[in-house]
Design a protein around this motif. Structure first.
Motif, mmCIF file in Angstrom:
data_model
loop_
_atom_site.group_PDB
_atom_site.id
_atom_site.type_symbol
_atom_site.label_atom_id
_atom_site.label_comp_id
_atom_site.label_asym_id
_atom_site.label_seq_id
_atom_site.Cartn_x
_atom_site.Cartn_y
_atom_site.Cartn_z
ATOM 1 N N THR A 171 40.669 47.374 31.803
ATOM 2 C CA THR A 171 40.205 46.291 31.639
ATOM 3 C C THR A 171 41.117 45.457 30.567
ATOM 4 O O THR A 171 41.907 46.335 29.597
ATOM 5 C CB THR A 171 38.733 46.573 30.640
ATOM 6 N N GLN A 172 41.373 44.176 30.637
ATOM 7 C CA GLN A 172 42.036 43.671 29.930
ATOM 8 C C GLN A 172 41.332 43.224 28.381
ATOM 9 O O GLN A 172 39.993 43.088 28.364
ATOM 10 C CB GLN A 172 42.401 42.083 30.354
ATOM 11 N N THR A 217 49.324 43.811 41.878
ATOM 12 C CA THR A 217 49.463 42.965 40.748
ATOM 13 C C THR A 217 48.139 43.174 39.921
ATOM 14 O O THR A 217 47.012 42.854 40.560
ATOM 15 C CB THR A 217 49.672 41.533 41.054
ATOM 16 N N ILE A 218 48.145 43.771 38.669
ATOM 17 C CA ILE A 218 46.694 43.726 38.137
ATOM 18 C C ILE A 218 46.429 42.121 37.373
ATOM 19 O O ILE A 218 47.216 41.264 37.373
ATOM 20 C CB ILE A 218 46.656 44.583 36.758
ATOM 21 N N THR A 219 44.958 42.174 37.240
ATOM 22 C CA THR A 219 44.346 41.044 36.751
ATOM 23 C C THR A 219 44.841 40.947 35.265
ATOM 24 O O THR A 219 44.564 41.929 34.608
ATOM 25 C CB THR A 219 42.769 41.122 37.056
ATOM 26 N N THR A 220 44.988 39.540 35.093
ATOM 27 C CA THR A 220 45.612 39.392 33.368
ATOM 28 C C THR A 220 44.682 38.590 32.610
ATOM 29 O O THR A 220 45.015 38.519 31.554
ATOM 30 C CB THR A 220 46.901 38.801 33.560
ATOM 31 N N THR A 221 43.607 38.152 33.229
ATOM 32 C CA THR A 221 42.498 37.204 32.544
ATOM 33 C C THR A 221 41.849 38.265 31.786
ATOM 34 O O THR A 221 41.609 39.366 31.756
ATOM 35 C CB THR A 221 41.657 36.635 33.593
ATOM 36 N N LYS A 249 38.589 41.041 32.044
ATOM 37 C CA LYS A 249 38.381 41.341 33.309
ATOM 38 C C LYS A 249 39.092 42.720 33.692
ATOM 39 O O LYS A 249 39.824 43.280 32.956
ATOM 40 C CB LYS A 249 39.247 40.303 34.174
ATOM 41 N N ASP A 302 40.072 45.841 36.626
ATOM 42 C CA ASP A 302 40.556 46.406 37.870
ATOM 43 C C ASP A 302 40.098 47.764 38.034
ATOM 44 O O ASP A 302 40.205 48.428 36.807
ATOM 45 C CB ASP A 302 42.006 46.236 37.975
ATOM 46 N N GLN A 355 39.111 44.182 41.993
ATOM 47 C CA GLN A 355 39.866 43.515 41.161
ATOM 48 C C GLN A 355 39.324 42.320 40.592
ATOM 49 O O GLN A 355 38.411 41.769 41.139
ATOM 50 C CB GLN A 355 41.268 43.228 41.437
ATOM 51 N N ASN A 356 39.574 41.800 39.477
ATOM 52 C CA ASN A 356 38.892 40.608 38.797
ATOM 53 C C ASN A 356 37.747 40.705 38.600
ATOM 54 O O ASN A 356 36.835 39.860 39.104
ATOM 55 C CB ASN A 356 39.662 39.378 39.614
#
Length: 135
Positions: A81-82, A105-109, A112, A114, A133-134
């Motif tokens: 998690t970001q 590519t991981i989610t950077t939001t 959010k 993955d 993801q996301n």
């Protein structure tokens, strides 16, 4: 604990675990594995002796994952998690075969998640899967 031939259980469920003469193990109810909360650092070690389900909140610019104590045939999941800032980077451990030949590519939001699954196929060798993801 009640042991009866190939069964292990409790007074209320005497055959919670059945072990057949072939070695097959059957559980009478769902298994509920522990969730291992990983501590964020520049380098995070996933000890798969502790659990098969791991969670990590990224709060550094870049985090690198490593794995220890894996066994061929073992499956494990990593939920990433970001933090509230987002835009954190993740380097996966080496030896992973991903569909298409490269890591996702991981989610950077911010905030959010993955989820990735892994199957250990040989020493330091894994099949990697994107579960979601996301999220």
């Amino acid at each position: 604990i009640v042991k009866d031939g190939g069964n292990i259980g409790s007074a209320s469920d005497t055959d919670a675990i059945a072990i057949a003469s072939t070695g097959a193990v059957t559980f009478s109810k769902a298994t509920k594995p522990a969730l291992n909360d990983l501590t964020e650092a520049d380098n995070v070690e996933i000890n798969v002796n502790l659990a098969n389900l791991h969670t990590l909140t990224l709060n550094r610019a870049t985090t690198t994952l490593t794995v220890e104590n894996e066994t061929v045939g073992q499956r494990f999941i990593v939920r990433v998690t970001q933090d509230g800032d987002g835009s954190r980077a993740l380097n996966f451990f080496s030896g992973i075969s991903w569909a298409g030949g490269s890591a996702p590519t991981i989610t950077t939001t911010a905030n959010k998640t993955d989820v990735f699954g892994f199957l250990c196929t040989a020493t330091d060798t894994y099949d990697g899967f994107v579960i979601g993801q996301n999220i």
